[in-house]
Design an enzyme around this catalytic site. Structure first.
Site, mmCIF file in Angstrom:
data_model
loop_
_atom_site.group_PDB
_atom_site.id
_atom_site.type_symbol
_atom_site.label_atom_id
_atom_site.label_comp_id
_atom_site.label_asym_id
_atom_site.label_seq_id
_atom_site.Cartn_x
_atom_site.Cartn_y
_atom_site.Cartn_z
ATOM 1 C CB THR A 55 -0.960 -0.016 1.209
ATOM 2 O OG1 THR A 55 -1.594 -1.291 1.244
ATOM 3 C CG2 THR A 55 -1.996 1.070 1.094
ATOM 4 C CE LYS A 83 9.775 14.450 19.446
ATOM 5 N NZ LYS A 83 9.941 15.557 18.498
ATOM 6 C CG HIS A 132 -6.871 -1.767 2.816
ATOM 7 N ND1 HIS A 132 -6.397 -0.688 2.106
ATOM 8 C CD2 HIS A 132 -5.837 -2.659 2.877
ATOM 9 C CE1 HIS A 132 -5.145 -0.925 1.745
ATOM 10 N NE2 HIS A 132 -4.786 -2.111 2.208
HETATM 11 N N1 CP Z 1 -2.559 -5.507 0.696
HETATM 12 C C1 CP Z 1 -1.922 -4.732 1.590
HETATM 13 O O1 CP Z 1 -2.515 -3.873 2.248
HETATM 14 O O2 CP Z 1 -0.577 -4.994 1.698
HETATM 15 P P1 CP Z 1 0.412 -4.234 2.666
HETATM 16 O O3 CP Z 1 -0.006 -4.534 4.083
HETATM 17 O O4 CP Z 1 1.772 -4.758 2.328
HETATM 18 O O5 CP Z 1 0.272 -2.764 2.385
#
Ligand code: CP
Length: 307
Positions: A55, A83, A132
């Site tokens: 990502t 911090k 996501h």
């Molecule tokens: N698919 C995906 O989110 O991969 P990463 O966690 O490597 O970003």
């Protein structure tokens, strides 16, 4: 109009807006050199409070290939979060320097919170077990390229359906298209959350079945979406060890599948797809990685108002 908008979850984009992003991604795939200056002078911040390979690097590659620049951090420990700085103050600061922010954070709801304090568009690059959305855009562009449609598909979601944010986002996204059916393949302990079955599938009149054995259903599927059992989401290591190898897709299981079925995986994988499957033409998960960069190019160009 996508310029200036945030992307916190896939439903922030209408079906028409998704089409707009996919069409642009497809134009970029055909002639990337035509887009190499469209974000010249613009800066992307990648704020990753959780590990990532695809990502973060695909966001950075996307902005660089559009002629823009990139800054940010790959772990919280190298920021003033250590911090005690609040996320709100971090975002106020970073949005003063940049034109768009991609953020991954383990806390659910953190991307929405960030968007409230940002003066530039915020893209959720993963918030805990929640959403996501750019992985969903990646998955959808892959399906569009490989199957030509988002409708009339029998989709097997396999593995960790409880904690897998990519699964939740994809299930919601594909439930907006007609005549899809889901097969939810998981151990009892990792079943998809009830809110997905009630508020997404049942609310949209989507057919779904649950199954514990992949080999019982693989022959019916048009799309098989494999996922990793995520060690980082378990509180108890014993449970992780017991469940981590629940599903291993291998050549024997692939023999049972249709010639036209495609296998997707958001990656990283651990054991759930044997490397011997990688050379099967139905295994499209490394193509999917590349589609992810192109769709992020399209998204950055749209949200920054460059195109
Ligand atoms: N698919 C995906 O989110 O991969 P990463 O966690 O490597 O970003």
């Amino acid at each position: 109009m996508l310029a200036g908008r945030n992307l916190i979850e896939p439903s922030n984009l209408s079906i028409e807006e998704l089409d707009e992003v996919f069409s642009l991604a497809e134009k970029i795939i055909v002639d990337p050199s035509a887009f190499m200056d469209v974000c010249k002078g613009k800066i992307l911040a990648t704020l990753f409070f959780e590990p990532s390979t695809r990502t973060r690097l695909s966001f950075e590659a996307a902005m660089l290939r559009l002629g823009g620049s990139v800054l940010g951090f790959a772990e919280a420990s190298s920021s003033s979060t250590t911090k005690g700085e609040s996320l709100a103050d971090t975002i106020r600061t970073v949005s003063s320097y940049t034109d768009i922010i991609a953020m991954r954070n383990p806390k659910e709801g953190s991307a929405l919170l960030a968007s409230k304090y940002s003066s530039v568009p915020v893209i959720n690059a993963g918030d805990g077990g929640h959403h996501h959305p750019t992985q969903t855009l990646t998955d959808m562009l892959t399906i569009r390229a490989e199957k030509g449609s988002f409708s009339g598909m029998k989709i097997g979601l396999c593995g960790d359906l409880k904690f897998g944010r990519t699964v939740h986002s994809l299930a919601k996204a594909l439930s907006r298209y007609p005549n899809n059916e889901f097969v939810l393949i998981s151990p009892q302990e990792l079943q998809i959350p009830e809110y997905i079955t009630s508020q997404v599938f049942r609310a949209a009149g989507i057919r779904f079945t649950t199954e514990e054995r992949l080999e019982n259903v693989i022959s019916d599927l048009d799309i098989l979406y494999m996922t990793r059992v995520q060690k980082e989401r378990f509180f108890n290591e014993q449970d992780y060890i017991r469940l981590k190898d629940s599903y291993i897709l291998d050549k024997e299981k692939m023999k049972l599948a249709k010639k036209t079925m495609i296998v997707l995986h958001p990656l990283p994988r651990v054991n759930e797809i044997a490397p011997e499957v990688d050379t099967d033409p139905r295994a499209v998960y490394f193509k999917q990685v590349k589609y992810g960069m192109f769709v992020r190019m399209a998204l950055i160009a749209k949200l920054t108002g460059a195109l």
